[in-house]
Design a protein around this motif. Structure first.
Motif, PDB file in Angstrom:
ATOM      1  N   VAL A   1       0.827  -1.281   0.182  1.00  0.00           N
ATOM      2  CA  VAL A   1       0.042   0.112  -0.082  1.00  0.00           C
ATOM      3  C   VAL A   1       0.794   1.211  -0.023  1.00  0.00           C
ATOM      4  CG1 VAL A   1      -1.708   1.226   1.330  1.00  0.00           C
ATOM      5  CG2 VAL A   1      -1.872  -1.125   1.327  1.00  0.00           C
TER       6      VAL A   1
ATOM      7  N   LEU B   1       0.929   4.059  -2.832  1.00  0.00           N
ATOM      8  CA  LEU B   1       0.541   5.509  -2.617  1.00  0.00           C
ATOM      9  C   LEU B   1       1.815   6.522  -2.809  1.00  0.00           C
ATOM     10  CD1 LEU B   1      -1.198   4.999   0.931  1.00  0.00           C
ATOM     11  CD2 LEU B   1      -2.194   5.712  -1.103  1.00  0.00           C
TER      12      LEU B   1
ATOM     13  N   GLN C   1       2.126   9.443  -6.248  1.00  0.00           N
ATOM     14  CA  GLN C   1       1.999  11.025  -6.067  1.00  0.00           C
ATOM     15  C   GLN C   1       2.937  11.337  -7.431  1.00  0.00           C
ATOM     16  OE1 GLN C   1       0.631  12.469  -3.655  1.00  0.00           O
ATOM     17  NE2 GLN C   1      -0.029  10.385  -3.325  1.00  0.00           N
TER      18      GLN C   1
ATOM     19  N   ARG D   1      -4.716  -2.731   8.194  1.00  0.00           N
ATOM     20  CA  ARG D   1      -5.469  -1.470   8.697  1.00  0.00           C
ATOM     21  C   ARG D   1      -4.732  -0.983   9.902  1.00  0.00           C
ATOM     22  NH1 ARG D   1      -9.835   0.467  11.669  1.00  0.00           N
ATOM     23  NH2 ARG D   1     -10.358   2.583  10.939  1.00  0.00           N
TER      24      ARG D   1
ATOM     25  N   LEU E   1      -1.233   0.187   8.916  1.00  0.00           N
ATOM     26  CA  LEU E   1      -1.431   1.597   8.312  1.00  0.00           C
ATOM     27  C   LEU E   1      -1.813   2.685   9.300  1.00  0.00           C
ATOM     28  CD1 LEU E   1      -3.074   0.564   4.972  1.00  0.00           C
ATOM     29  CD2 LEU E   1      -0.598   1.086   5.395  1.00  0.00           C
TER      30      LEU E   1
ATOM     31  N   ARG F   1       0.030   5.988   9.685  1.00  0.00           N
ATOM     32  CA  ARG F   1      -0.480   7.509   9.572  1.00  0.00           C
ATOM     33  C   ARG F   1      -0.085   8.228  10.750  1.00  0.00           C
ATOM     34  NH1 ARG F   1      -6.690   7.962   9.095  1.00  0.00           N
ATOM     35  NH2 ARG F   1      -6.601   7.643  11.242  1.00  0.00           N
TER      36      ARG F   1
ATOM     37  N   LEU G   1       3.171   9.616  10.047  1.00  0.00           N
ATOM     38  CA  LEU G   1       2.981  10.739   8.961  1.00  0.00           C
ATOM     39  C   LEU G   1       2.268  12.217   9.653  1.00  0.00           C
ATOM     40  CD1 LEU G   1       3.154  11.057   5.929  1.00  0.00           C
ATOM     41  CD2 LEU G   1       1.090   9.983   5.708  1.00  0.00           C
TER      42      LEU G   1
ATOM     43  N   ILE H   1       3.889  15.508   9.007  1.00  0.00           N
ATOM     44  CA  ILE H   1       3.213  16.647   8.429  1.00  0.00           C
ATOM     45  C   ILE H   1       3.318  17.915   9.337  1.00  0.00           C
ATOM     46  CG2 ILE H   1       0.925  17.386   7.471  1.00  0.00           C
ATOM     47  CD1 ILE H   1       0.914  14.626   6.258  1.00  0.00           C
TER      48      ILE H   1
ATOM     49  N   VAL I   1      -0.016  11.871   0.018  1.00  0.00           N
ATOM     50  CA  VAL I   1      -0.027  10.694   0.500  1.00  0.00           C
ATOM     51  C   VAL I   1      -1.171  10.275   1.826  1.00  0.00           C
ATOM     52  CG1 VAL I   1       1.626   8.737   1.762  1.00  0.00           C
ATOM     53  CG2 VAL I   1       2.498  10.218  -0.082  1.00  0.00           C
ATOM     54  N   ARG I   2      -1.186  11.360   2.554  1.00  0.00           N
ATOM     55  CA  ARG I   2      -2.112  11.181   3.665  1.00  0.00           C
ATOM     56  C   ARG I   2      -3.521  10.947   3.110  1.00  0.00           C
ATOM     57  NH1 ARG I   2      -2.740  15.044   8.828  1.00  0.00           N
ATOM     58  NH2 ARG I   2      -3.568  16.143   7.285  1.00  0.00           N
TER      59      ARG I   2
ATOM     60  N   GLY J   1      -4.446   9.666   0.335  1.00  0.00           N
ATOM     61  CA  GLY J   1      -4.550   8.204  -0.043  1.00  0.00           C
ATOM     62  C   GLY J   1      -4.676   7.244   0.888  1.00  0.00           C
ATOM     63  N   LEU J   2      -3.871   7.484   2.170  1.00  0.00           N
ATOM     64  CA  LEU J   2      -3.890   6.469   3.265  1.00  0.00           C
ATOM     65  C   LEU J   2      -5.066   6.689   4.011  1.00  0.00           C
ATOM     66  CD1 LEU J   2      -1.875   4.631   4.622  1.00  0.00           C
ATOM     67  CD2 LEU J   2      -0.868   6.562   5.873  1.00  0.00           C
ATOM     68  N   ASP J   3      -5.391   7.864   4.001  1.00  0.00           N
ATOM     69  CA  ASP J   3      -6.891   7.982   4.632  1.00  0.00           C
ATOM     70  C   ASP J   3      -8.300   6.900   3.930  1.00  0.00           C
ATOM     71  OD1 ASP J   3      -6.106   9.241   6.892  1.00  0.00           O
ATOM     72  OD2 ASP J   3      -6.679  11.060   6.013  1.00  0.00           O
TER      73      ASP J   3
ATOM     74  N   VAL K   1      -7.438   4.334   2.040  1.00  0.00           N
ATOM     75  CA  VAL K   1      -7.313   3.054   2.127  1.00  0.00           C
ATOM     76  C   VAL K   1      -7.593   2.518   3.597  1.00  0.00           C
ATOM     77  CG1 VAL K   1      -5.474   1.152   2.486  1.00  0.00           C
ATOM     78  CG2 VAL K   1      -5.238   2.930   0.680  1.00  0.00           C
ATOM     79  N   ILE K   2      -7.475   3.403   4.639  1.00  0.00           N
ATOM     80  CA  ILE K   2      -7.518   2.928   5.928  1.00  0.00           C
ATOM     81  C   ILE K   2      -9.147   2.899   6.238  1.00  0.00           C
ATOM     82  CG2 ILE K   2      -7.575   3.879   8.348  1.00  0.00           C
ATOM     83  CD1 ILE K   2      -4.933   4.639   7.807  1.00  0.00           C
TER      84      ILE K   2
END
Lengths: 383, 383
Positions: free
Chosen positions: A183, A187, A191, A233, A236, A240, A243, A247, B239-240, B242-244, B246-247
């Motif tokens: 995943v 992702l 980008q 999940r 991930l 997150r 991440l 951020i 990326v976040r 997309g990650l959100d 997927v989650i």
């Protein structure tokens, strides 16, 4: 093993058939698609399933249909041991339990070879796909020893190493080492979709490595991720969390579109970041160091065991042939080769990996024959 | 170039010095740490800085101090052209503008070689580090042509290819192809820190590739990420997003800790996922396919543009040489080569990548000469 049936002739099923055939085992091939079964047969993976009774049945279909196929095979061939190679084990075992009788269940042992390619289908199959790879076996205390021996014999024939794990432990582990990384790679690669070509042109090996598995097949991976949803999940969510911290640490309070440099003191590029932000960023990279160090065999075998000798060659027909002929004359065995083409130059950069003890000698011998061999790289141990 | 000063003798500075020395250029080495400067000298990258006037000064210090060092060098040596190799260009230029006079600014041209290793320091340096790599040059219409020629001469000497880009375009591009991938690889690797060893032991090449650059140095990367904060943040926000998604798609409504299989219909592993979730997952992998396809260069492009012909060879000295000599005689140009060894077997599996139109002909010609060429694999487009 006298007769093995393989149900599902994709990459894994066909690869198993190819190797069994090299050992003279009779292999019956079945697939929902007769065309795919015929392709596997043409590749030499076995013969069409004629309904014969089997010692062992290997179910190698996508994970979302594996449960039904396993149950059907258990019912159809009351003497056979049945295994599967799906990348999820916990949910699958529950499905089989819901579909099979107690006696049938005794003949089922789930397994999962940790091998694959980013290409799929019988055409990508190879008989050596499993050599040296871990192969998870999910037996339990109720598993009849004779049945387990059959599955272990299959794994041994494949050249793989059996690893006994609980189904749920397996699913949590592959979520971390395989499913979540898929995943993440996808992702990151996504980008690049709308990036200007001049920008993507700056990409180096780092980006290529991070995104290599992003070339994998969407349909298969949607099935795998769906089948291991809770565990993937969970991993991930951990990504997150990290991440979000990065951020937040990168927030200069000017918005992503603002000019990050405005009003910054000279020599203080990070002055506009919040207090503690730089330590947070360093901490994320340091945690990555720590996690990376836990991966066994992380540098890849060839790079670890062998020494690269770099040779610059003209990017023209025959130049590689002359190089390898020269290396053959020198009498050195080549363990691995990497070729890069210099951007915008008619030049190939060839890395020839050889046993460390002959690397220096090879470099010298090639130089004497007029090849362009830059100064040898230090091995990792020396750096 | 008669005399070049290198300020900062880490991986990049020392590598530049090593290559300049192979061309007989006098190289002066300076570093805030006398020990590091001495190490670079001992490696053959040049001699200690004696304060001589230079044609060109290359500032190769970490990005957060580069602005001050560039300004100081411009002031100290009023005849020299000054460049730097920092991986951020926009913020740096603003800093130099704030510190230097107009006349000094005319002598500064920022640059950035797209080369590196996950190892750092002079000991990891190699004179061929830049060969074939893009090297970004940030000149503008005010740049004196003579000064630009000096920087281009340096790049040519390094074997690299100059790429002219605006500083802000450069920063946005490297955020995508280098800085954000570093964060992503580190975050993924960090998820392995508390994984049980039996689980990490299942890791394959996919995880190794995704996390390879996670071995990079925390201190340097904290500086790089801080210096390009806004652009890196912009990519990570993508990326976040997309990650959100997927989650959310993986949410079975049972919580990450619940038993994902409870109450699931047999054969319907994804039944508990929301409607549209599987399509969402497939879409993320598909977007990754698309982004990955945009990366130019070797193992992305080579595999796609060229067709592999697989040959099985004895794993003995000379066999590769004979193979490549045969291919040369057949008159086919080799674009790339991969060699895999069947562990425990005296057999090498060689994939020779050639233009698709000659692949079949090459396979046939090799078979006629007695080489073992299994059925050709289809290209990715066909699978």
């Amino acid at each position: 093993m006298n007769t093995v049936k393989i149900v599902g002739t994709g990459l894994l099923g066909t690869s198993i058939g190819l190797r069994l055939r090299t050992r003279g085992v009779r292999v019956l091939l079945a697939d929902a698609s007769p065309t795919m079964a015929a392709l596997a047969r043409d590749m030499g993976a076995g013969e069409p399933d004629d309904g014969s009774a089997c010692d062992l049945i290997v179910v190698a279909v996508p994970p979302d249909v594996a449960g039904q196929v396993i149950a059907a095979e258990l019912r159809r061939d009351p003497g056979a041991t049945v295994t599967d190679v799906a990348s999820i084990k916990g949910l699958l075992l529950q499905q089989v339990r819901g579909l099979a009788t107690k006696a049938e269940l005794d003949r089922y042992i789930g397994s999962h070879p940790m091998a694959g390619r980013e290409k799929s289908g019988a055409v990508a199959a190879r008989h050596d796909l499993f050599i040296g790879r871990p192969w998870v076996v999910c037996s339990d205390e109720d598993t009849p020893p004779g049945r387990l021996r059959q599955v272990l014999a299959l794994i041994e024939t494949m050249g793989a190493t059996p690893v006994h794990l609980e189904p749920d432990f397996h699913d949590a582990a592959v979520a971390r080492v395989s499913h979540a990384p898929q995943v993440i790679a996808s992702l990151m690669a996504a980008q690049l979709v709308d990036a200007p070509p001049e920008g993507v042109g700056l990409a180096g090996q780092g980006l290529r490595d991070v995104t290599r598995i992003a070339a994998s097949e969407p349909g298969l991976w949607a099935r795998i991720l769906s089948g291991n949803a809770a565990e993937v999940r969970r991993v991930l969510l951990g990504v997150r969390d990290g991440l979000d911290r990065v951020i937040d640490a990168l927030d200069t309070g000017e918005g992503a579109g603002a000019d990050a440099g405005a009003g910054v003191d000279a020599g203080a590029g990070s002055r506009t970041l919040k207090p503690g932000a730089v330590a947070e960023l360093a901490g994320v990279i340091a945690a990555g160091n720590e996690g990376y160090d836990r991966i066994p065999g992380k540098h890849g075998q060839a790079q670890r065991r062998f020494e690269p000798v770099t040779v610059l060659v003209d990017d023209s027909p025959g130049s590689l042939g002359r190089l390898f002929a020269a290396i053959g004359e020198i009498g050195v065995n080549i363990e691995d080769v990497r070729i890069e083409h210099a951007a915008g130059q008619p030049l190939g950069i060839v890395e020839v990996f050889v046993e460390p003890r002959v690397a220096h000698e090879l470099a010298e011998a090639l130089r004497r024959r007029g090849w362009r061999v830059p100064v040898e790289r230090l091995t990792e141990e020396n750096t």
